[in-house]
Motif scaffolding. Sequence first.
Motif, short mmCIF file in Angstrom:
data_model
loop_
_atom_site.label_atom_id
_atom_site.label_comp_id
_atom_site.label_asym_id
_atom_site.label_seq_id
_atom_site.Cartn_x
_atom_site.Cartn_y
_atom_site.Cartn_z
N ILE A 112 0.62 -1.62 -0.23
CA ILE A 112 -0.24 0.18 0.01
C ILE A 112 0.63 1.12 -0.17
N ALA A 113 1.84 1.23 0.92
CA ALA A 113 3.00 2.30 0.76
C ALA A 113 3.78 2.78 -0.32
N ALA A 114 3.73 2.11 -1.00
CA ALA A 114 4.52 1.58 -2.47
C ALA A 114 3.78 2.36 -3.45
N THR A 115 2.11 1.34 -3.00
CA THR A 115 1.05 2.40 -4.92
C THR A 115 1.23 3.92 -4.01
N LEU A 116 1.03 4.19 -2.71
CA LEU A 116 0.14 5.29 -2.12
C LEU A 116 1.84 6.10 -2.95
N LYS A 117 2.87 6.11 -3.14
CA LYS A 117 4.31 7.03 -3.51
C LYS A 117 3.99 6.75 -3.95
N ARG A 118 3.91 5.84 -5.16
CA ARG A 118 3.75 6.94 -7.11
C ARG A 118 2.96 7.62 -7.00
N LEU A 119 1.93 7.13 -6.43
CA LEU A 119 0.47 8.78 -6.70
C LEU A 119 0.90 10.40 -6.53
N ALA A 120 2.23 9.84 -5.33
CA ALA A 120 2.61 11.35 -4.91
C ALA A 120 3.36 11.25 -5.44
N ASP A 121 4.51 10.91 -5.59
CA ASP A 121 5.78 11.46 -6.72
C ASP A 121 4.97 11.82 -8.07
N ALA A 122 4.32 10.89 -8.34
CA ALA A 122 3.33 11.56 -9.69
C ALA A 122 2.75 12.43 -9.86
N ASN A 123 1.79 12.87 -9.13
CA ASN A 123 1.15 14.13 -8.19
C ASN A 123 -0.51 14.03 -8.74
N VAL A 124 -0.42 13.28 -8.98
CA VAL A 124 -1.71 12.35 -9.45
C VAL A 124 -3.06 13.02 -9.29
N PRO A 125 -3.49 13.96 -10.00
CA PRO A 125 -5.02 13.79 -8.96
C PRO A 125 -6.32 13.05 -8.80
N LEU A 126 -6.54 13.44 -7.15
CA LEU A 126 -7.15 12.58 -6.75
C LEU A 126 -8.72 13.20 -6.50
N SER A 127 -9.55 12.66 -6.57
CA SER A 127 -11.16 13.03 -6.23
C SER A 127 -11.32 12.00 -4.35
N LEU A 128 -11.78 13.05 -3.58
CA LEU A 128 -12.11 12.94 -2.11
C LEU A 128 -13.63 13.12 -2.42
N HIS A 129 -14.34 11.68 -1.58
CA HIS A 129 -15.78 11.50 -1.79
C HIS A 129 -16.44 11.05 -0.70
N ALA A 130 -16.98 12.07 0.38
CA ALA A 130 -17.74 12.07 1.16
C ALA A 130 -19.12 11.08 1.46
N PRO A 131 -19.57 10.21 2.54
CA PRO A 131 -20.97 9.97 2.11
C PRO A 131 -21.95 9.94 2.15
N THR A 132 -21.86 11.62 2.22
CA THR A 132 -22.82 12.82 2.24
C THR A 132 -23.01 13.32 0.12
N GLY A 133 -22.18 13.53 -0.67
CA GLY A 133 -22.47 13.57 -1.51
C GLY A 133 -21.55 14.40 -2.05
N ILE A 134 -20.72 14.91 -1.48
CA ILE A 134 -19.36 16.21 -0.98
C ILE A 134 -18.52 15.78 -2.05
N SER A 135 -17.76 15.80 -2.41
CA SER A 135 -16.37 15.75 -3.34
C SER A 135 -15.56 17.36 -2.85
#
Length: 249
Positions: free
Chosen positions: A26-49
């Motif tokens: 998991i840490a290695a995969t997350l490091k790749r996300l961080a190093d590549a500055n990959v755009p992410l979306s965070l979604h709350a259960p209420t529908g907020i994004s």
Amino acid sequence: MAARLKDMPVDDSRLGDFRIDSPAEIAATLKRLADANVPLSLHAPTGISIAATLWTAEAQRGLVSFSLLPNETQLDALVECDEATVVGYLDSIRLQFDVNHLVLVHRGSHTALNAAFPGELFRFQRRSGFRVQPLVRSAPVATLRHPMIPDMQLGLRVLDVSIGGCALFLPHDVPPLDPGVLMNGVVLDLDADTRVMTGLRLQHVTSINPDSGGVRLGCEMVAPQADGLRALQRYIDQTQKRRRMLTLD
């Protein structure tokens, strides 16, 4: 009526196709996300994004930290939920994991969002990989509320489906939907064993033919439940196999 996901038998032999539960991996995969500055979306259960990028991921400290866009208007509401589903794409793989214990951290002019290190991460083939048309006898339906008319309950026919999206049929006598709209709380009943609970973002609206009596809604799935994605992957595999058998017949 399809069985609810919690009542469905889960094929544990297939979970390894999707789940990463090793802290080091998991840490290695997350490091790749961080190093590549990959755009992410965070979604709350209420529908907020909200949109973000991963800043750090520290398994030993049990911490992940996200960099945020300036002046994010829904940030406080997301933090109040104290949990979110994170979705992003790395190469041709869709990555999804849940975070909780959300805390805002202010460092001078920079604001970060800290959360507990995820205990598992799911990876799914991107939506362009396989798209299947449901078999006629299954009559799959998407149940949702009209986003502009909350009192209006809709049951729309599913035209095709992939691991990250679907196409729905909207009849002409239903008030139209605008591209970009987010539809929360959608339930896809694909067959007696496959129910997927997800949000859908409408990407495009296209005409089918003059005699169809409606239009095609091309939708992207937003923060689907992990159990639903596993069921969907099985459904896609089984539908492909059945179509090949019908072709041979």
